[in-house]
Design an enzyme around this catalytic site. Structure first.
Site: not given
Ligand SMILES: Cc1ncc(COP(=O)(O)O)c(C=O)c1O
Length: 360
Positions: A101, A171, A195
């Site tokens: 990520w 994040d 989540k």
């Molecule tokens: C730590 C993290 N950041 C970003 C994301 C991306 O999220 P989204 O699907 O809401 O764009 C995820 C998604 O699984 C994630 O686990």
């Protein structure tokens, strides 16, 4: 009703009392004669839902007054570009890449300026968090970026990096509200809610007011400017009303069980049960260096892809769902977010113990 123990990494399991409350209010929200999903976002009744959600989140996290709370659509992924578009002043940012990520976020930021990867754990398939106590922070860096809990690789920062005075952007998607958080250590915290909080389609951005700038590139799409959302109380356009409503319920639920201190205790207890099992198992082992293990996402393997697949199938048949690991790590992954009850973790460990005995 046959609910399974759902170990999905997201969208993920929700607290049952919250689902039941929503069910009871589905057709007629508090005498309004309509469902929240049928309501104008400009109505008094919805404004109260949004205001309470923000106030409860502020209370839970102790968010200082000089931080804005924004509810934005587009998922955490949209933030990968909104962050550089809004926070890059000098056109430089330092990224710490500890998994899939943060890597994606860094790749996106490169479209908008110079990105320095000041630390990474890519050399060992992101199985640890690098030492971030004395990094070569760029004098011109507008911010330092981390993914505080890597959902796929199952690592988490135990201490925040030394940013040498630069602002920290984190994040927190897969650890939001899992433990107390000192908001003023950050310039900005954000996460997709699907989540650890609510349904998909909403990100929460907590950002220090002075970082919300008007003097950004004029061709920045209006939706992608933080000032647009801040100036309109997150209602510049139609927000994700349903997700805001459900998140608000979860905030109240967390308050009712004692807030983030209490939640953290339960999360530590749950994770210890699973990690103790993995540490003593001959068949299964965790993929992350002990010091950096996540309390939320627990990847583990047998070391044999066919055996892993057989275990996943067996768990599913026994009522434990979504334990297949992400393809980049393989094996299994148990996401044990806030809403996973301790009974679910105990039952999973009992099942895996028995499976190991029978298949040794
Ligand atoms: C730590 C993290 N950041 C970003 C994301 C991306 O999220 P989204 O699907 O809401 O764009 C995820 C998604 O699984 C994630 O686990």
């Amino acid at each position: 009703m046959a609910r399974v123990y759902n170990f999905s990494a997201g969208p993920a399991t929700m607290p049952l009392p919250v689902l039941e409350e929503i069910q009871a209010e589905l057709l007629d929200y508090k005498g309004s004669g309509m469902s929240v999903m049928e309501m104008s976002h400009r109505s008094k009744v919805f404004q109260q839902i949004a205001d309470e959600a923000e106030a409860d989140l502020r209370e839970l996290m102790g968010i200082p007054d000089n931080y804005k709370v924004l509810f934005i659509q587009g998922g955490a992924t949209l933030q990968f570009s909104m962050i550089p578009m809004n926070l890059m002043k000098n056109g430089v940012a330092d990224y710490i890449v500890t998994g899939a990520w943060s890597k994606k976020a860094a790749t996106e930021a490169k479209k908008f300026g110079k990105v320095n990867i000041v630390a990474t754990s890519a050399d060992k398939n992101f199985s640890y968090i690098p030492d971030c106590s004395d990094l070569a922070i760029d004098d011109d860096a507008d911010y330092v970026y981390i993914c505080e809990n890597e959902t796929i690789h199952g690592t988490t920062f135990q201490t925040l990096p030394n940013t040498k005075g630069k602002i920290l952007v984190a994040d927190q998607s897969s650890m939001f509200l899992s433990k107390p958080c000192n908001v003023s250590d950050y310039g900005m915290i954000y996460g997709g809610v699907q989540k650890n909080i609510g349904p998909a389609g909403l990100s929460i951005v907590i950002i220090r007011e002075d970082l919300i700038r008007e003097d950004i590139a004029e061709n920045t799409p209006v939706y992608m400017r933080y000032d647009t959302h801040a100036n309109a109380g997150s209602m510049y356009n139609t927000p994700n009303c349903w997700a805001i409503y459900v998140c608000g319920k979860v905030f109240k639920y967390l308050k009712s069980i004692g807030g983030l201190e209490a939640m953290n205790k339960i999360n530590e207890e749950k994770a210890a049960i699973l990690y103790d099992f993995l540490d003593n198992s001959k068949m299964f082992h965790g993929t992350v260096e002990k010091e950096f293990r996540s309390l939320m996402n627990v990847p583990f393997v047998t070391g044999d892809a066919d055996k892993d697949a057989a275990v996943v199938a067996a768990t599913k048949a026994a009522g434990f769902d979504n334990l297949k690991g992400h393809k980049s790590v393989g094996g299994l992954r148990a996401s044990i977010y806030n809403a996973m009850p301790i009974e679910g973790v105990k039952a999973l460990v009992d099942f895996l113990k028995k499976y190991e005995e029978e298949n040794a």
